[in-house]
Scaffold this active site. Structure first.
Site, PDB file in Angstrom:
ATOM      1  N   SER A  18      22.434  40.029  54.026  1.00 56.65           N
ATOM      2  CA  SER A  18      21.863  38.684  54.180  1.00 56.65           C
ATOM      3  C   SER A  18      20.412  38.571  53.727  1.00 56.65           C
ATOM      4  O   SER A  18      19.770  37.554  53.976  1.00 56.65           O
ATOM      5  CB  SER A  18      21.992  38.184  55.627  1.00 56.65           C
ATOM      6  OG  SER A  18      23.344  38.147  56.011  1.00 56.65           O
ATOM      7  N   ASP A  42      29.721  44.741  47.776  1.00 57.52           N
ATOM      8  CA  ASP A  42      30.705  43.940  48.528  1.00 57.52           C
ATOM      9  C   ASP A  42      31.992  43.750  47.734  1.00 57.52           C
ATOM     10  O   ASP A  42      33.085  43.715  48.304  1.00 57.52           O
ATOM     11  CB  ASP A  42      30.126  42.573  48.901  1.00 57.52           C
ATOM     12  CG  ASP A  42      29.094  42.655  50.011  1.00 57.52           C
ATOM     13  OD1 ASP A  42      28.963  43.724  50.646  1.00 57.52           O
ATOM     14  OD2 ASP A  42      28.406  41.638  50.242  1.00 57.52           O
TER      15      ASP A  42
END
Length: 192
Positions: A18, A42
């Site tokens: 984040s 990811d």
């Protein structure tokens, strides 16, 4: 300085979950004048099948995934491709593995910073990350303390960060943070 002498350049974005790495990577693909591939870790985790892995086996599955990711990036760069690598160096072995695989002079190491309160807000807003993940990663992610470029996404937009990185890439070649880190981790001398 866009293309390395031995292969493609690697813009190595390192920060917690984040922190804004993916947003910066998207902007880099838009503003850089050479072709680049965005390779986020990811995406590698998302490629794994949905078979349930036992808690005892999960650490080894994750380790193999990270190791495969590092080797995929190294292979793309060795073939002459420029890469924006989206990473979380929350375990020291990940950095050591990358230092052994990547051509240090071709890597631009970018520290993507964001204060904890903002990270926690982003985690809650996103809803797709375990609560407290960024807080758990924060201590180790930047522990090596050496970067070519640093960005704070709480005060700089992804576009501003991308332009700062682009300016660095256009500058004269010189010793990189990755070269200093390789020297530190492989010879115990300290450059940063």
């Amino acid at each position: 300085m866009e293309q390395g002498a031995t292969g493609g350049r690697i813009v190595f974005l390192n920060g917690t979950s984040s922190a804004g790495k993916t947003s910066i990577a998207r902007e880099l693909l838009r503003v850089l004048e050479q072709p680049y591939f965005h390779m986020p870790v990811d995406a590698f985790h998302a490629m794994r099948s949905s078979v349930t892995v036992s808690p005892e086996d999960l650490p080894e599955v994750l380790r193999r995934t990270w190791m495969g990711f590092h080797r995929a990036v190294a292979g793309m760069a060795a073939s002459g491709n420029n890469v924006v690598m989206d990473h979380v160096l929350s375990e020291e072995w990940r950095l050591v593995d990358c230092l052994g695989l990547l051509v240090a002079k071709d890597v631009v190491l970018v520290g993507v910073h964001c204060p904890l309160p903002e990270l926690e807000l982003r985690e809650r807003t996103r809803g797709d990350r375990p609560r407290g993940l960024a807080a758990r990663q924060l201590h180790q992610v930047h522990a090596h303390g050496c970067y070519d470029v640093e960005c704070d996404t709480s005060v700089q937009s992804p576009a501003e960060c991308a332009l700062r990185i682009k300016e660095f890439l256009a500058g004269p070649p010189g010793p990189t943070a990755f070269e200093a880190l390789r020297s530190r981790y492989h010879t115990s001398s300290y450059g940063c």
